[in-house]
Design an enzyme around this catalytic site. Structure first.
Site: not given
Ligand code: XBP
Ligand code: MG
Length: 254
Positions: A10, A12, A19, A57, A83, A123-124
């Site tokens: 992952d 983030d 974050e 979000r 975004h 990752t998302t």
């Molecule tokens: C990470 C996220 C991401 C970021 C924002 O989740 O939720 O969406 O906060 O990224 P994880 P974007 O670590 O579980 O993958 O604004 O580019 O979507």
């Molecule tokens: Mg994460």
């Protein structure tokens, strides 16, 4: 019997603490630029992190905290544009080099490569966010270290859905029992477990209270020889940081 072939990371919260001082700040910059008086504080962001994906979000925030907000254009288009600006500001922050990788990440990636383990990103977050983070911390060539970079809207259902892990396993032609996943949050862990992956969790300030009871190992960092981890769950013997030897041991025991 299966053997360990790949590590799936992952981004983030796991590769870097992106974050609080990264994504959150960029969201606020985009709101400010758009003339919105929304301010995502460090505390509020904790609640907002329950939803993964930046667009998702923002939508969650509007529904919960700004129910009377109606933009002139279609809400989906509005969020998308907002975004895009958020991504612009986030990339700017990455370029300034203010977001380092977490303790032990660079070392473990290099060791894994040397040991012939295959690597992927799962990752998302938006794809450019990943490439910029890797380039700004490990250099341009490091993008080639990762066989697959699965990111963003590549699958419609984001974590905690397992889809992004399924996508990655399929691309790599691997079975879940041949891999280990690295996550930092309950949403991430659920996604990995949903794809039947053994998972190592490195917690951070936003996620240390999450439920990680089904993780293989829970530590506060990967750590370094001179920077020991704190173990919250799992059996590490004499080890004080996560290296490839420990990964193999855990993998065989679990
Ligand atoms: C990470 C996220 C991401 C970021 C924002 O989740 O939720 O969406 O906060 O990224 P994880 P974007 O670590 O579980 O993958 O604004 O580019 O979507
Ligand atoms: Mg994460």
């Amino acid at each position: 019997m299966a053997i360990l072939r790949a590590l799936l990371f992952d981004v983030d919260g796991t590769l870097a603490d992106t974050e609080r001082d990264g994504h959150r700040v960029a969201f606020n910059q985009a709101f400010h630029e758009a003339g919105l008086n929304w301010e995502w504080s460090i505390e509020l962001y904790d609640d907002l992190l329950s939803v993964t994906g930046g667009k998702e979000r923002i939508r969650f925030f509007i529904e919960k905290y700004q129910p009377n907000f109606f933009p002139e254009e279609e809400i989906d288009d509005y969020i998308k544009r907002l975004h895009q600006r958020k991504t612009h500001f986030y990339l700017q922050l990455l370029r300034q080099g203010n977001i380092p990788l977490r303790s032990g990440v660079t070392r473990l990636l290099k060791e894994a490569r040397a040991a012939g383990l295959r690597l992927a990103i799962v990752t998302t977050t938006t794809p450019e966010n990943v490439t910029h983070l890797i380039q700004s911390t490990l250099g341009n060539k490091a993008l080639d270290w990762f066989e697959v970079i699965a990111a963003g809207d590549i699958v419609p259902a984001k974590k905690p859905a397992p889809d992004i892990y399924h996508y990655t396993l399929e691309k790599m032609k691997l079975q879940p029992e041949e891999c280990l996943a690295f996550e930092d949050s309950n949403n991430g862990l659920r996604s990995a477990l949903g794809a039947k992956l053994r998972t190592i969790v490195t917690t951070n300030a936003y996620t240390q209270q999450h439920n990680f009871s089904d993780a293989m190992l829970v530590v506060d960092r990967l750590g370094e020889p001179n920077q020991a981890f704190k173990v919250q769950q799992g059996h590490v013997g004499q080890a004080s940081f996560v290296d490839v030897t420990l990964l193999h041991k855990l993998y065989e025991q679990y």
